[in-house]
Design a protein around this motif. Sequence first.
Motif, PDB file in Angstrom:
ATOM      1  N   ALA A  76      29.350  47.566  30.695  1.00  0.00           N
ATOM      2  CA  ALA A  76      29.779  48.383  32.006  1.00  0.00           C
ATOM      3  C   ALA A  76      28.398  48.921  33.040  1.00  0.00           C
ATOM      4  CB  ALA A  76      30.444  49.550  31.606  1.00  0.00           C
ATOM      5  N   ALA A  77      27.278  49.001  32.049  1.00  0.00           N
ATOM      6  CA  ALA A  77      26.055  49.531  32.601  1.00  0.00           C
ATOM      7  C   ALA A  77      25.617  48.562  33.687  1.00  0.00           C
ATOM      8  CB  ALA A  77      25.014  49.959  31.611  1.00  0.00           C
ATOM      9  N   ALA A  78      25.759  47.192  33.232  1.00  0.00           N
ATOM     10  CA  ALA A  78      25.409  45.989  34.026  1.00  0.00           C
ATOM     11  C   ALA A  78      25.947  45.674  35.394  1.00  0.00           C
ATOM     12  CB  ALA A  78      25.215  44.860  33.064  1.00  0.00           C
ATOM     13  N   LEU A  79      27.025  46.407  35.531  1.00  0.00           N
ATOM     14  CA  LEU A  79      27.865  46.363  36.641  1.00  0.00           C
ATOM     15  C   LEU A  79      27.454  46.893  37.933  1.00  0.00           C
ATOM     16  CD1 LEU A  79      31.549  46.717  35.190  1.00  0.00           C
ATOM     17  CD2 LEU A  79      30.372  44.344  35.892  1.00  0.00           C
ATOM     18  N   GLY A  80      26.647  48.033  37.763  1.00  0.00           N
ATOM     19  CA  GLY A  80      26.272  48.781  38.899  1.00  0.00           C
ATOM     20  C   GLY A  80      27.109  49.703  39.442  1.00  0.00           C
ATOM     21  N   GLU A  81      26.740  50.819  40.056  1.00  0.00           N
ATOM     22  CA  GLU A  81      27.560  51.609  40.680  1.00  0.00           C
ATOM     23  C   GLU A  81      28.444  51.159  41.775  1.00  0.00           C
ATOM     24  OE1 GLU A  81      25.453  55.179  41.881  1.00  0.00           O
ATOM     25  OE2 GLU A  81      24.753  55.414  39.827  1.00  0.00           O
ATOM     26  N   GLU A  82      27.863  50.148  42.403  1.00  0.00           N
ATOM     27  CA  GLU A  82      28.511  49.696  43.601  1.00  0.00           C
ATOM     28  C   GLU A  82      29.671  49.040  43.053  1.00  0.00           C
ATOM     29  OE1 GLU A  82      25.517  46.710  42.344  1.00  0.00           O
ATOM     30  OE2 GLU A  82      25.560  48.927  42.609  1.00  0.00           O
ATOM     31  N   THR A  83      29.720  48.497  41.828  1.00  0.00           N
ATOM     32  CA  THR A  83      30.923  47.751  41.407  1.00  0.00           C
ATOM     33  C   THR A  83      31.458  48.188  40.227  1.00  0.00           C
ATOM     34  OG1 THR A  83      29.526  46.429  39.999  1.00  0.00           O
ATOM     35  CG2 THR A  83      29.944  45.400  42.376  1.00  0.00           C
ATOM     36  N   ALA A  84      31.682  49.518  40.028  1.00  0.00           N
ATOM     37  CA  ALA A  84      31.937  50.351  38.934  1.00  0.00           C
ATOM     38  C   ALA A  84      33.560  50.080  38.560  1.00  0.00           C
ATOM     39  CB  ALA A  84      31.794  51.772  39.136  1.00  0.00           C
ATOM     40  N   GLY A  85      34.437  49.747  39.703  1.00  0.00           N
ATOM     41  CA  GLY A  85      35.669  49.597  39.459  1.00  0.00           C
ATOM     42  C   GLY A  85      36.119  48.093  39.400  1.00  0.00           C
ATOM     43  N   TRP A  86      35.024  47.170  39.477  1.00  0.00           N
ATOM     44  CA  TRP A  86      35.311  45.619  39.532  1.00  0.00           C
ATOM     45  C   TRP A  86      36.256  45.035  38.334  1.00  0.00           C
ATOM     46  CZ3 TRP A  86      36.098  41.945  42.066  1.00  0.00           C
ATOM     47  CH2 TRP A  86      35.922  40.633  41.849  1.00  0.00           C
ATOM     48  N   PRO A  87      36.162  45.391  37.179  1.00  0.00           N
ATOM     49  CA  PRO A  87      36.949  44.999  36.149  1.00  0.00           C
ATOM     50  C   PRO A  87      38.385  45.345  36.422  1.00  0.00           C
ATOM     51  CG  PRO A  87      35.085  46.082  35.202  1.00  0.00           C
ATOM     52  CD  PRO A  87      35.204  46.284  36.630  1.00  0.00           C
ATOM     53  N   ILE A  88      38.724  46.309  36.762  1.00  0.00           N
ATOM     54  CA  ILE A  88      40.255  46.718  37.226  1.00  0.00           C
ATOM     55  C   ILE A  88      40.921  45.851  38.353  1.00  0.00           C
ATOM     56  CG2 ILE A  88      41.727  48.460  37.858  1.00  0.00           C
ATOM     57  CD1 ILE A  88      40.571  48.748  35.026  1.00  0.00           C
ATOM     58  N   HIS A  89      39.796  45.784  39.206  1.00  0.00           N
ATOM     59  CA  HIS A  89      40.322  44.879  40.590  1.00  0.00           C
ATOM     60  C   HIS A  89      40.459  43.562  40.148  1.00  0.00           C
ATOM     61  CE1 HIS A  89      39.869  48.387  42.754  1.00  0.00           C
ATOM     62  NE2 HIS A  89      38.421  48.559  42.859  1.00  0.00           N
ATOM     63  N   GLN A  90      39.503  42.920  39.292  1.00  0.00           N
ATOM     64  CA  GLN A  90      39.564  41.739  39.040  1.00  0.00           C
ATOM     65  C   GLN A  90      41.058  41.360  38.037  1.00  0.00           C
ATOM     66  OE1 GLN A  90      36.365  40.652  36.378  1.00  0.00           O
ATOM     67  NE2 GLN A  90      36.417  38.375  37.166  1.00  0.00           N
ATOM     68  N   ILE A  91      41.267  42.255  37.072  1.00  0.00           N
ATOM     69  CA  ILE A  91      42.318  42.036  36.570  1.00  0.00           C
ATOM     70  C   ILE A  91      43.634  42.245  37.387  1.00  0.00           C
ATOM     71  CG2 ILE A  91      43.841  43.327  34.803  1.00  0.00           C
ATOM     72  CD1 ILE A  91      41.718  44.113  32.976  1.00  0.00           C
ATOM     73  N   ASN A  92      43.692  42.997  38.322  1.00  0.00           N
ATOM     74  CA  ASN A  92      44.532  42.985  39.122  1.00  0.00           C
ATOM     75  C   ASN A  92      44.990  41.696  40.040  1.00  0.00           C
ATOM     76  OD1 ASN A  92      45.515  45.842  38.388  1.00  0.00           O
ATOM     77  ND2 ASN A  92      44.116  46.899  39.991  1.00  0.00           N
ATOM     78  N   GLY A  93      43.841  41.379  40.547  1.00  0.00           N
ATOM     79  CA  GLY A  93      43.933  40.108  41.185  1.00  0.00           C
ATOM     80  C   GLY A  93      44.520  38.982  40.320  1.00  0.00           C
ATOM     81  N   TYR A  94      43.921  38.877  39.005  1.00  0.00           N
ATOM     82  CA  TYR A  94      44.479  37.991  38.149  1.00  0.00           C
ATOM     83  C   TYR A  94      45.875  37.930  37.726  1.00  0.00           C
ATOM     84  CZ  TYR A  94      39.780  35.849  37.474  1.00  0.00           C
ATOM     85  OH  TYR A  94      38.617  35.025  37.727  1.00  0.00           O
ATOM     86  N   MET A  95      46.285  39.136  37.572  1.00  0.00           N
ATOM     87  CA  MET A  95      47.685  39.400  37.186  1.00  0.00           C
ATOM     88  C   MET A  95      48.864  38.769  38.151  1.00  0.00           C
ATOM     89  SD  MET A  95      47.427  40.863  34.232  1.00  0.00           S
ATOM     90  CE  MET A  95      49.054  40.632  33.751  1.00  0.00           C
ATOM     91  N   GLU A  96      48.579  38.685  39.252  1.00  0.00           N
ATOM     92  CA  GLU A  96      49.267  38.253  40.357  1.00  0.00           C
ATOM     93  C   GLU A  96      49.444  37.040  40.054  1.00  0.00           C
ATOM     94  OE1 GLU A  96      47.711  38.965  44.045  1.00  0.00           O
ATOM     95  OE2 GLU A  96      48.113  41.418  43.873  1.00  0.00           O
ATOM     96  N   LEU A  97      48.416  36.225  39.695  1.00  0.00           N
ATOM     97  CA  LEU A  97      48.284  34.739  39.393  1.00  0.00           C
ATOM     98  C   LEU A  97      49.067  34.488  38.288  1.00  0.00           C
ATOM     99  CD1 LEU A  97      44.410  33.862  40.290  1.00  0.00           C
ATOM    100  CD2 LEU A  97      46.830  33.267  41.864  1.00  0.00           C
TER     101      LEU A  97
END
Length: 551
Positions: A246-267
């Motif tokens: 998580a530390a490697a994501l940086g503050e600007e992309t802190a919520g990225w894993p969740i957004h990534q999952i939500n996008g993949y779940m539609e597919l």
Amino acid sequence: MYRLLIVDDEPIIVDGLIDFFSDLEGFPELELYWAYSAHEALACLRSTRIDIVLSDIEMPEMNGLSLQKEINQRWPRCKVIFLTGYNDFDYIHSSSRNGATDYVLKTEGDAQILKAVRKAIEALDSQLALEHLLRKAEGRLTQALPLLQREFWMDLLSGAEVFQSITDAEARLRELHIPLKADEPLLMILGRVDAWKEEMSQSDKMLFLYAVHNIAEEYLQDAFRIVQIKYRQDRFVWLLQYKRPAAALGEETAGWPIHQINGYMELIQASCSSYLNTPCSFMTVSEPFPWHLIAQRFDTLSFLFARGLGTRQEVLLSDQQLFDTFRERPDGRAQMRTVQLLTDFLEKGHRAAFLALFDQFMGTIDGASFSRTGTAVEIFYGMVSMFITYINRWALMKPVSDRFNINRLFSIEEHATWREATASFRQLADMLFEMKSDESEQQSNEVIRKVQDYIKENLEGDLSLTRLAEAVYLSPSYLSKLYKQETGISLTDYIVDNRIQKAKELLLGSEQKIHKIGRSVGFESAAYFARCFKKMTGQTPQEFRDGVRRG
């Protein structure tokens, strides 16, 4: 402790060997049995596990080779050593072919017999060696791994499995070959098959769930580690961890894993509908969470899946989308699960685990005042139900009522504050654990008393560990350990001591011959009786009798 059975139709040989093995020092302790024929030996083998048999080959009616075949059928691990007066190759060949451990000529003497028994003990030890058992267990573990993994996950989801530390969690995950890390947070997705095709068999449904998981892996495996847990015929859980810290994501992309999952779940949902022609719904968490909150998150998602939009088909929601709607409706299942865990700890006598969970559970309500909320009332009477059920099951109402005001359990109004109610429950729990400990000690003492009474009443009879264990309905090995633990001496020492004390009484109070006195208190051999007597008193039986009379 191993059990040695000595078999020979010549009593002098049997008695001599019993004396020999009884007097050995610095040799592994053996529980000794003896028989004067193959038929007597069979009677012993029918009722008692024997580890080593030292048997003559040439005996009337049934010889040693026939006895060996019976032994192999009843106790395949038993080691058989043959004694014979003949150096006959046919005997050696036949006995070895049937699995005999060794072959000793009677003329070779005690040293060779001792060497053969030691060899048999070493063979038995090697069979039970930890390394051997671990190798065998590893093979079975591989076969049982899916079942063990499912059991582990179901315990975690129900809250029954609680890690004491990250080290403990890492060890369990490594042991079960689970590709997740104990020191990193988790993401959770609940999946549901909304409708099965009518023609689907159970095996087809299982294959379908694997197919759904494979689709998810195709989309998620590059970024996430993923594990699937099937918990109902149409329900499953995915646990995920992001492969980048998580530390490697940086503050600007802190919520990225969740957004990534939500996008993949539609597919993933669209692929299930297109390729598998079956509608599926998914519920995701809105933020990563630590391992100890698995059961809580699972309860929350399950609760939300059964409410509102979650009851429709092909839904794709997160806990945040529905959480506000049900924020004021606490899920009673989490509380009931906690009460069940407390009940298990109470029943099993796990005091430390009970009190730790108890303090956490009762601490969810403010202790300074007595909140009359539904949650407080539910927790209070859930605890009351647990205590009353336990007290009734173990018939403790009278002893508990003598020491505790039982009326305090019947109404929440009996307590001015929640802190007072908590203290009252804590007092009752301490009392019940104390009673359980006292009862366990009383049961142990009762077993010891019964064993000692039986020994005193049957000094001339069968006082083998097997017979004593039967008298108190315990296994021989457990009785042996329990007796030593509770009294500090072995059962063998206690038996010999009582036999010698009884022999002293008979030597002074009767004119019986010494060898008859020895036999009457359970010593089959006069020589063995004399040696035991001298070892304990410093005198032979005759010297003891004469010395007291002269005095």
